[in-house]
Design an enzyme around this catalytic site. Structure first.
Site, PDB file in Angstrom:
ATOM      1  N   GLU A 165       0.796  -1.246   0.000  1.00 31.87           N
ATOM      2  CA  GLU A 165       0.000   0.000   0.000  1.00 31.87           C
ATOM      3  C   GLU A 165       0.822   1.287   0.000  1.00 31.87           C
ATOM      4  O   GLU A 165       0.533   2.209   0.758  1.00 31.87           O
ATOM      5  CB  GLU A 165      -0.960  -0.005   1.197  1.00 31.87           C
ATOM      6  CG  GLU A 165      -1.892  -1.207   1.216  1.00 31.87           C
ATOM      7  CD  GLU A 165      -2.911  -1.166   2.349  1.00 31.87           C
ATOM      8  OE1 GLU A 165      -2.807  -0.301   3.231  1.00 31.87           O
ATOM      9  OE2 GLU A 165      -3.813  -2.030   2.343  1.00 31.87           O
ATOM     10  N   ASN A 214       2.317  -5.199  -3.144  1.00 31.60           N
ATOM     11  CA  ASN A 214       0.907  -5.525  -2.911  1.00 31.60           C
ATOM     12  C   ASN A 214       0.112  -4.252  -2.624  1.00 31.60           C
ATOM     13  O   ASN A 214       0.580  -3.376  -1.897  1.00 31.60           O
ATOM     14  CB  ASN A 214       0.839  -6.459  -1.682  1.00 31.60           C
ATOM     15  CG  ASN A 214      -0.505  -7.116  -1.472  1.00 31.60           C
ATOM     16  OD1 ASN A 214      -1.039  -7.767  -2.376  1.00 31.60           O
ATOM     17  ND2 ASN A 214      -1.066  -6.968  -0.279  1.00 31.60           N
ATOM     18  N   HIS A 249     -10.164  -6.234  -2.533  1.00 37.47           N
ATOM     19  CA  HIS A 249     -11.293  -6.072  -1.609  1.00 37.47           C
ATOM     20  C   HIS A 249     -12.407  -5.424  -2.426  1.00 37.47           C
ATOM     21  O   HIS A 249     -12.281  -4.284  -2.853  1.00 37.47           O
ATOM     22  CB  HIS A 249     -10.899  -5.201  -0.412  1.00 37.47           C
ATOM     23  CG  HIS A 249      -9.866  -5.864   0.453  1.00 37.47           C
ATOM     24  ND1 HIS A 249     -10.154  -7.004   1.188  1.00 37.47           N
ATOM     25  CD2 HIS A 249      -8.574  -5.586   0.682  1.00 37.47           C
ATOM     26  CE1 HIS A 249      -9.064  -7.388   1.838  1.00 37.47           C
ATOM     27  NE2 HIS A 249      -8.091  -6.549   1.538  1.00 37.47           N
ATOM     28  N   GLU A 278      -6.104 -10.843  -1.387  1.00 36.23           N
ATOM     29  CA  GLU A 278      -6.971 -10.607  -0.217  1.00 36.23           C
ATOM     30  C   GLU A 278      -8.429 -10.509  -0.629  1.00 36.23           C
ATOM     31  O   GLU A 278      -9.177  -9.659  -0.139  1.00 36.23           O
ATOM     32  CB  GLU A 278      -6.550  -9.306   0.496  1.00 36.23           C
ATOM     33  CG  GLU A 278      -5.085  -9.271   0.878  1.00 36.23           C
ATOM     34  CD  GLU A 278      -4.673  -8.013   1.638  1.00 36.23           C
ATOM     35  OE1 GLU A 278      -5.543  -7.272   2.131  1.00 36.23           O
ATOM     36  OE2 GLU A 278      -3.457  -7.774   1.728  1.00 36.23           O
TER      37      GLU A 278
HETATM   38  C1  XIL Z   1      -6.359  -6.470   8.221  1.00 36.36           C
HETATM   39  C2  XIL Z   1      -6.704  -7.649   9.116  1.00 36.36           C
HETATM   40  O1  XIL Z   1      -7.628  -8.474   8.423  1.00 36.36           O
HETATM   41  C3  XIL Z   1      -7.300  -7.164  10.417  1.00 36.36           C
HETATM   42  O2  XIL Z   1      -7.519  -8.249  11.318  1.00 36.36           O
HETATM   43  C4  XIL Z   1      -6.380  -6.142  11.070  1.00 36.36           C
HETATM   44  O3  XIL Z   1      -6.994  -5.612  12.214  1.00 36.36           O
HETATM   45  C5  XIL Z   1      -6.054  -5.028  10.096  1.00 36.36           C
HETATM   46  O4  XIL Z   1      -5.507  -5.570   8.902  1.00 36.36           O
HETATM   47  N1  XIL Z   1      -5.081  -4.752   3.611  1.00 36.36           N
HETATM   48  C6  XIL Z   1      -4.076  -5.574   4.054  1.00 36.36           C
HETATM   49  C7  XIL Z   1      -4.320  -6.480   5.192  1.00 36.36           C
HETATM   50  O5  XIL Z   1      -3.001  -5.610   3.421  1.00 36.36           O
HETATM   51  O6  XIL Z   1      -3.154  -6.722   5.933  1.00 36.36           O
HETATM   52  C8  XIL Z   1      -5.413  -5.966   6.091  1.00 36.36           C
HETATM   53  O7  XIL Z   1      -5.676  -6.943   7.079  1.00 36.36           O
HETATM   54  C9  XIL Z   1      -6.656  -5.644   5.280  1.00 36.36           C
HETATM   55  C10 XIL Z   1      -6.367  -4.589   4.251  1.00 36.36           C
END
Ligand code: XIL
Length: 371
Positions: A165, A214, A249, A278
């Site tokens: 990110e 990522n 997401h 993810e």
């Molecule tokens: C999230 C986890 O799912 C949560 O449990 C935690 O509190 C915060 O992080 N992008 C990412 C992940 O790269 O690492 C994140 O995971 C969700 C968004």
């Protein structure tokens, strides 16, 4: 795990992704369990897995669910700097090790997530007493952390999200520089070259691991272009970068499949591997939406079609070589509590671990692409 990079890029199945034929894995299903999702996707030559926690693996019912349905794992939180390095020079590897042991026992490749991120960072790294740490010291700390952590999991993690990110577009609430780099402590204290330094450190610590950049909303055309530029710049400077991870997401009305396809094509033009890292589909309109008050059959049917069309696109294009969902059931999704507690049901198993319409849609699409 002795999986060469080339093998993974070329033939995911050669990766020891179970090595079981779909028929054999179906035969191994627990009594009454729905056929293995990961088994169906293995037959379609798409390694399919999930983000897990050490607590889930310690629960026999959840561990059985994970072992049955998923074929590639990632730690949802246990391998993030905040958890691995609470204090300078101290490492807490137990959670990550438990996941690595489970993955090895079940012959599942393990992704490493994540080394350099502005969230869930080891905050001590950015401070020197009360003051901000110096550039030189932050670089030294980052290099040391990457050497120690990547070194610890060497041979057990086949791919690392080295940087997570770092690019921001169309989010006025997040400050970025003129090139779209988020003004995180990494970027602010070190400069944009923090990315190059991180990748070089990771390559040194484990020359065999696949190294990924990522990010979320990679389908945003500006963000996709910036990621492509980043990959090209790193390669031009002789830095090893092997892959781009699309977090993916998603929600009821986002993203557009045309944008996803364009982003995948753009990244493919750089020659790197791509993973969907993810995946989830919020039933709210937007990833951060909070309007849904009940999980209805209509929302679940709509969600199933969205999972189907996205996976259909990925399997048709054959440019993404692994897909991981962010959680093992609706009860275990981060979206229940983010950005605040809300009604959500973003995965393909419900709170009792029963298959949802999305599961059946995914099984259909996996079968469609199984030769
Ligand atoms: C999230 C986890 O799912 C949560 O449990 C935690 O509190 C915060 O992080 N992008 C990412 C992940 O790269 O690492 C994140 O995971 C969700 C968004």
């Amino acid at each position: 795990m002795s999986l060469s990079r080339r093998q993974f890029a070329a033939t995911p199945l050669a990766l020891g992704l179970g090595g079981l034929s779909p028929l054999m894995s179906a035969a191994l299903a627990q009594d009454g369990a729905a056929p293995s999702l990961g088994g169906a996707f293995a037959a379609a030559r798409m390694p399919f897995g999930a983000a897990v926690t050490p607590m889930q693996l310690a629960d026999p019912k959840l561990a059985a669910h994970i072992a049955h349905h998923f074929r590639i794992l990632v730690a949802e939180n246990a391998m993030k700097p905040m958890h691995i390095s609470p204090r300078e020079g101290e490492y807490t590897f137990a959670g990550g090790d438990a996941i690595a042991d489970f993955a090895a026992k079940h012959r599942m490749p393990l992704r490493g997530h994540t080394l350099v991120w502005h969230q869930q960072a080891a905050r001590w790294m950015f401070k020197d007493g009360e003051a901000d740490v110096s550039r030189a010291k932050l670089i030294a700390r980052m290099e040391r952390y990457i050497a120690d952590v990547v070194g610890h999991f060497k041979g057990r993690v086949f791919a690392w999200d080295v940087v997570n990110e770092a690019i921001v577009y169309d989010e006025p609430e997040h400050a970025a520089d003129a090139n779209g780099f988020r003004l995180s402590p990494w970027r602010t204290i070190i400069g944009p070259e923090f990315i190059e330094i991180a990748f070089r450190a990771a390559a040194k610590a484990d020359p065999d691991a696949l190294l990924f950049y990522n990010d979320y909303e990679t389908q945003n055309p500006k963000k996709a272009a910036a990621i492509v530029q980043l990959v090209k710049d790193l390669k031009a400077r002789g830095v090893k970068i092997d892959g781009v991870g699309h977090q993916m997401h998603c929600a009821r009305i986002q993203p557009s499949l045309a944008d996803v396809e364009a982003a995948i094509d753009a990244v493919a033009s750089t020659g790197v591997i791509q993973h969907v890292t993810e995946l989830d589909f919020a039933i709210n309109d937007r990833v951060q939406g909070t309007a849904v008050t009940a999980v209805t059959p209509e929302l679940l049917a709509d969600q199933a079609e969205r999972y189907r069309s996205l996976m259909d696109l990925l399997l048709r294009k054959r440019m993404v070589s692994a897909t991981l969902v962010w959680g093992i059931s609706d009860a275990h999704s981060w979206l229940n509590g983010w950005p605040k507690p809300r009604v959500e049901a973003p995965l393909m198993f419900d709170r009792q671990l029963a298959p949802k319409p999305a599961y059946h849609a995914l099984m259909d699409v996996a079968r469609k692409y199984s030769a």
